[in-house]
Design a protein around this motif. Sequence first.
Motif, PDB file in Angstrom:
ATOM      1  N   TYR A   1       0.850  -1.178   0.000  1.00  0.00           N
ATOM      2  CA  TYR A   1       0.000   0.000   0.000  1.00  0.00           C
ATOM      3  C   TYR A   1       0.887   1.230   0.000  1.00  0.00           C
TER       4      TYR A   1
ATOM      5  N   PHE B   1      -4.545   5.165   2.594  1.00  0.00           N
ATOM      6  CA  PHE B   1      -3.740   4.002   2.264  1.00  0.00           C
ATOM      7  C   PHE B   1      -4.329   3.366   1.014  1.00  0.00           C
TER       8      PHE B   1
ATOM      9  N   PHE C   1      -9.836  -7.859   2.577  1.00  0.00           N
ATOM     10  CA  PHE C   1      -8.754  -6.981   2.999  1.00  0.00           C
ATOM     11  C   PHE C   1      -8.897  -6.763   4.505  1.00  0.00           C
TER      12      PHE C   1
ATOM     13  N   TRP D   1      -7.313  -4.538   7.407  1.00  0.00           N
ATOM     14  CA  TRP D   1      -6.442  -3.428   7.770  1.00  0.00           C
ATOM     15  C   TRP D   1      -6.332  -3.337   9.286  1.00  0.00           C
ATOM     16  N   ASN D   2      -5.124  -3.193   9.778  1.00  0.00           N
ATOM     17  CA  ASN D   2      -4.885  -2.916  11.200  1.00  0.00           C
ATOM     18  C   ASN D   2      -4.056  -1.630  11.258  1.00  0.00           C
ATOM     19  N   PHE D   3      -4.677  -0.560  11.763  1.00  0.00           N
ATOM     20  CA  PHE D   3      -4.048   0.751  11.699  1.00  0.00           C
ATOM     21  C   PHE D   3      -3.086   1.021  12.849  1.00  0.00           C
TER      22      PHE D   3
ATOM     23  N   GLU E   1     -12.134  -4.582   8.058  1.00  0.00           N
ATOM     24  CA  GLU E   1     -12.103  -5.834   7.313  1.00  0.00           C
ATOM     25  C   GLU E   1     -13.213  -5.839   6.280  1.00  0.00           C
TER      26      GLU E   1
ATOM     27  N   HIS F   1      -7.933   6.835   7.126  1.00  0.00           N
ATOM     28  CA  HIS F   1      -7.997   6.670   8.576  1.00  0.00           C
ATOM     29  C   HIS F   1      -7.428   7.901   9.255  1.00  0.00           C
TER      30      HIS F   1
ATOM     31  N   VAL G   1       1.231  -0.049  10.525  1.00  0.00           N
ATOM     32  CA  VAL G   1      -0.003  -0.300   9.784  1.00  0.00           C
ATOM     33  C   VAL G   1       0.190  -1.549   8.931  1.00  0.00           C
TER      34      VAL G   1
ATOM     35  N   LEU H   1      -1.515  -4.528   6.350  1.00  0.00           N
ATOM     36  CA  LEU H   1      -2.581  -4.897   5.424  1.00  0.00           C
ATOM     37  C   LEU H   1      -2.413  -6.372   5.103  1.00  0.00           C
TER      38      LEU H   1
END
Length: 485
Positions: A214, A229, A246, A248-250, A257, A265, A275, A277
């Motif tokens: 990303y 992102f 997908f 995503w954990n920020f 999700e 974000h 971050v 992905l």
Amino acid sequence: MLRPRIVVLALAALIVVACFTPGCDDLITETLEITTAGNPTAEFTVTPDSGCVPLTVLFRDQSSGPIDEWYWDFGDGDTLTAFTDSGGFPHTYDSTGSFTVTLIVTDTDLENAFSTRIYKRRVVVGQTIDSMRVLTDSVCQSDTVTFEAFNPAGVAVYNWRYGDGTQYTGDSAVKSHSYANAGVYEVTLIATGECGTTTLTDSVTVLQCAMLGYTVDDYVRCIGDDSGFTFLADAWSNSEHPVDTFFWNFGDGDILEGMFPEVAHEYAAAGDYQVSLRTHLNGGGYSEYVDSVTAYNGLTAAFTAAPTQACFSSSYQFQVLFESGSTGKIDSLEWNFGDGTFAYNDSTPLHAYVTPGRYTVGLTIVGCADASESFVSKTNLVVLADVLSPAYSLSKDTIDLIDTTQDNRTIVFTDLTDAVVYDSIVFDFGDGEFGKMEPPTVAIGHAYDTVAGEFLVVHKIYNYCGEKISADTATVTVIDTSPTK
């Protein structure tokens, strides 16, 4: 009369850890002993305390005091309840592992009471590897998969064979590897120690996945900005294993999700955030990409200066030290000293003023990847005062009271002092009246309309250098030519 029941418990533990590293001959022993008053005392020796399977160990009871019960637990499921003399007895371990041996001795020959002691030692038999684990059994090409020998002991050399023609030989029980091509690979671990060799196998599936990654609009952001992102890869066109999720954990506790190849974000607090992905793939497996962004507090320009006032002298420069107190992620600074000069990217510039004047100083900061700006200005912050030589003029020096118009009875006093910086000018008109001017005013009028006479005018000027009185004085003459009644 019955004696109260007394329970006295003592614990002595001796833990022996075998050293299987090549070139290491000694055992490392750590003893922990807790003892309370009373008898008996539990103790025993083991010979040897490590070795290869099958391992026969000679146990010798070294306990002392009044004992009428013995209980041995060899840690492998076998126990023994019997008196043993100091000559010892053997016990054979038929499997590899680390075994805790416990001896409990008890004196029950007490009235309504008993006394017990416990002693423990550890015996290590052979090299042990419970299993070989593949932490991720399905990955994408070029992604890293980690292999781990689970609960290893006594292994000196690990030979990892990854199934793609490459291998590793060394002392690492955990290894990571990436595969360039899709396929199913059989991974073999050959673990060698003093007691021989153990061979384990497992497999990993490598999928032909879309490349993953990303981009971020800005990797450095100020709080309140949205960070975008954007998914880089052509995940949608890979017909064999398209992306179906997908994740995503920020890095700040927020996750997203679903089918979100592009997200925005906003971070509420300053900090560094990892971050990640992860894409879940049709057909199994996933691919993951991790990068970091930094969120900073918003920009606030601020500064101090010292000293800020001085009296001009041609023999030295007036130097002022400026110090930025700005906050936030600052990329650049610009100082405007108010005298036509500037300084850049210096948080503590020292600037010299050489001409009397009042100077307005400004500071501009730019930050958060040049996305934000903050400016602060302080008017007339720096004052370099003149050495005063007061002078003034008056529009006329004679008034005739016969002329009753106010304008004709008014004299205009004008300050002619060659000074850039002054704080105030005061005229004493000599008739009991005073007039005060402050910058930028330099002229003041006064009407003499009382009685005839001569009035001495005094001119004073004030600034940081002090008070000065004009050396030249003027006399205003007021006459009255009215006919005498």
